[in-house]
Design a protein around this motif. Structure first.
Motif, PDB file in Angstrom:
ATOM      1  N   LEU A  74      14.115 -31.351  57.231  1.00  0.00           N
ATOM      2  CA  LEU A  74      13.132 -32.321  57.724  1.00  0.00           C
ATOM      3  C   LEU A  74      12.839 -32.120  59.212  1.00  0.00           C
ATOM      4  CD1 LEU A  74      14.391 -35.525  55.871  1.00  0.00           C
ATOM      5  CD2 LEU A  74      12.357 -34.175  55.342  1.00  0.00           C
ATOM      6  N   VAL A  75      13.871 -31.741  59.968  1.00  0.00           N
ATOM      7  CA  VAL A  75      13.676 -31.489  61.404  1.00  0.00           C
ATOM      8  C   VAL A  75      12.790 -30.253  61.588  1.00  0.00           C
ATOM      9  CG1 VAL A  75      14.834 -30.800  63.539  1.00  0.00           C
ATOM     10  CG2 VAL A  75      15.806 -32.626  62.142  1.00  0.00           C
ATOM     11  N   LYS A  76      13.018 -29.222  60.776  1.00  0.00           N
ATOM     12  CA  LYS A  76      12.162 -28.018  60.852  1.00  0.00           C
ATOM     13  C   LYS A  76      10.713 -28.379  60.605  1.00  0.00           C
ATOM     14  CE  LYS A  76      15.434 -24.459  59.472  1.00  0.00           C
ATOM     15  NZ  LYS A  76      15.878 -23.555  58.404  1.00  0.00           N
ATOM     16  N   VAL A  77      10.490 -29.232  59.610  1.00  0.00           N
ATOM     17  CA  VAL A  77       9.117 -29.655  59.299  1.00  0.00           C
ATOM     18  C   VAL A  77       8.539 -30.445  60.470  1.00  0.00           C
ATOM     19  CG1 VAL A  77       7.748 -31.156  57.795  1.00  0.00           C
ATOM     20  CG2 VAL A  77       9.465 -29.643  56.812  1.00  0.00           C
ATOM     21  N   ALA A  78       9.341 -31.337  61.052  1.00  0.00           N
ATOM     22  CA  ALA A  78       8.870 -32.164  62.164  1.00  0.00           C
ATOM     23  C   ALA A  78       8.542 -31.317  63.392  1.00  0.00           C
ATOM     24  CB  ALA A  78       9.907 -33.218  62.520  1.00  0.00           C
ATOM     25  N   LEU A  79       9.276 -30.228  63.590  1.00  0.00           N
ATOM     26  CA  LEU A  79       9.083 -29.385  64.766  1.00  0.00           C
ATOM     27  C   LEU A  79       8.114 -28.225  64.532  1.00  0.00           C
ATOM     28  CD1 LEU A  79      12.740 -29.141  66.139  1.00  0.00           C
ATOM     29  CD2 LEU A  79      10.886 -30.594  66.961  1.00  0.00           C
ATOM     30  N   ALA A  80       7.680 -28.059  63.294  1.00  0.00           N
ATOM     31  CA  ALA A  80       6.763 -26.966  62.981  1.00  0.00           C
ATOM     32  C   ALA A  80       5.449 -27.172  63.730  1.00  0.00           C
ATOM     33  CB  ALA A  80       6.504 -26.898  61.490  1.00  0.00           C
ATOM     34  N   PRO A  81       4.847 -26.070  64.224  1.00  0.00           N
ATOM     35  CA  PRO A  81       3.567 -26.195  64.919  1.00  0.00           C
ATOM     36  C   PRO A  81       2.497 -26.758  63.987  1.00  0.00           C
ATOM     37  CG  PRO A  81       4.379 -23.911  64.975  1.00  0.00           C
ATOM     38  CD  PRO A  81       5.311 -24.710  64.119  1.00  0.00           C
TER      39      PRO A  81
END
Length: 150
Positions: A141-148
């Motif tokens: 979920l953090v990866k998704v939140a930080l994705a450009p």
């Protein structure tokens, strides 16, 4: 009452009630706690006990998957019974909305701008969510939140 004391009391009550399966699982927990205390020459805190139990839960889930893949339902059932006892000691899990709120707060608190800042965000989230959420799912979920954003 600390979690360690609660586990000891539960072990005594399982002995009195002659609940062999529950008693064996609680003894495994107690053994893991004592092992950590002896290895590191410390007295464990509730947070450390939760980390030990969380590790044991992960091991049981992995074992269940392996046993079911190997058509060993008898062993998978034993692991599932242990899993039930172990999860009883974990605090209540957070809802998806609560996890997303924590992620949003951690992203803004760390000043994260992109995927390269994931370590900063996870460092903030790990102590808050340990034992209350699956950190592997949280990292996704953090990866998704930080994705450009495109």
């Amino acid at each position: 009452m600390s979690l360690k004391d609660q586990i000891t009391e539960d072990m005594k009550s399982a002995m009195r009630a002659k609940e062999a399966a529950k008693l064996n699982t609680i003894r495994l927990i107690t053994s893991a706690i004592k092992q950590k205390e002896v290895d590191e020459r410390i007295t464990v805190t509730d947070t450390q006990v939760l980390a030990i139990i969380e590790k044991m839960i992960k091991q049981r889930k992995d074992s269940i998957t392996q046993f079911e893949a190997g058509n060993r339902q008898d062993l998978a059932d034993i692991e599932k019974a242990e899993l039930v006892v172990l999860t009883a000691y974990m605090p209540a899990g957070l809802s998806d909305a609560e996890i997303n709120a924590e992620i949003t707060a951690a992203v803004s608190a760390s000043g994260a701008l992109g995927p390269q800042d994931m370590g900063k965000v996870m460092a903030i989230l790990k102590p808050k969510l340990a034992g209350r959420a699956d950190l592997t799912a949280v990292s996704v979920l953090v990866k998704v939140a930080l994705a450009p954003k495109v």
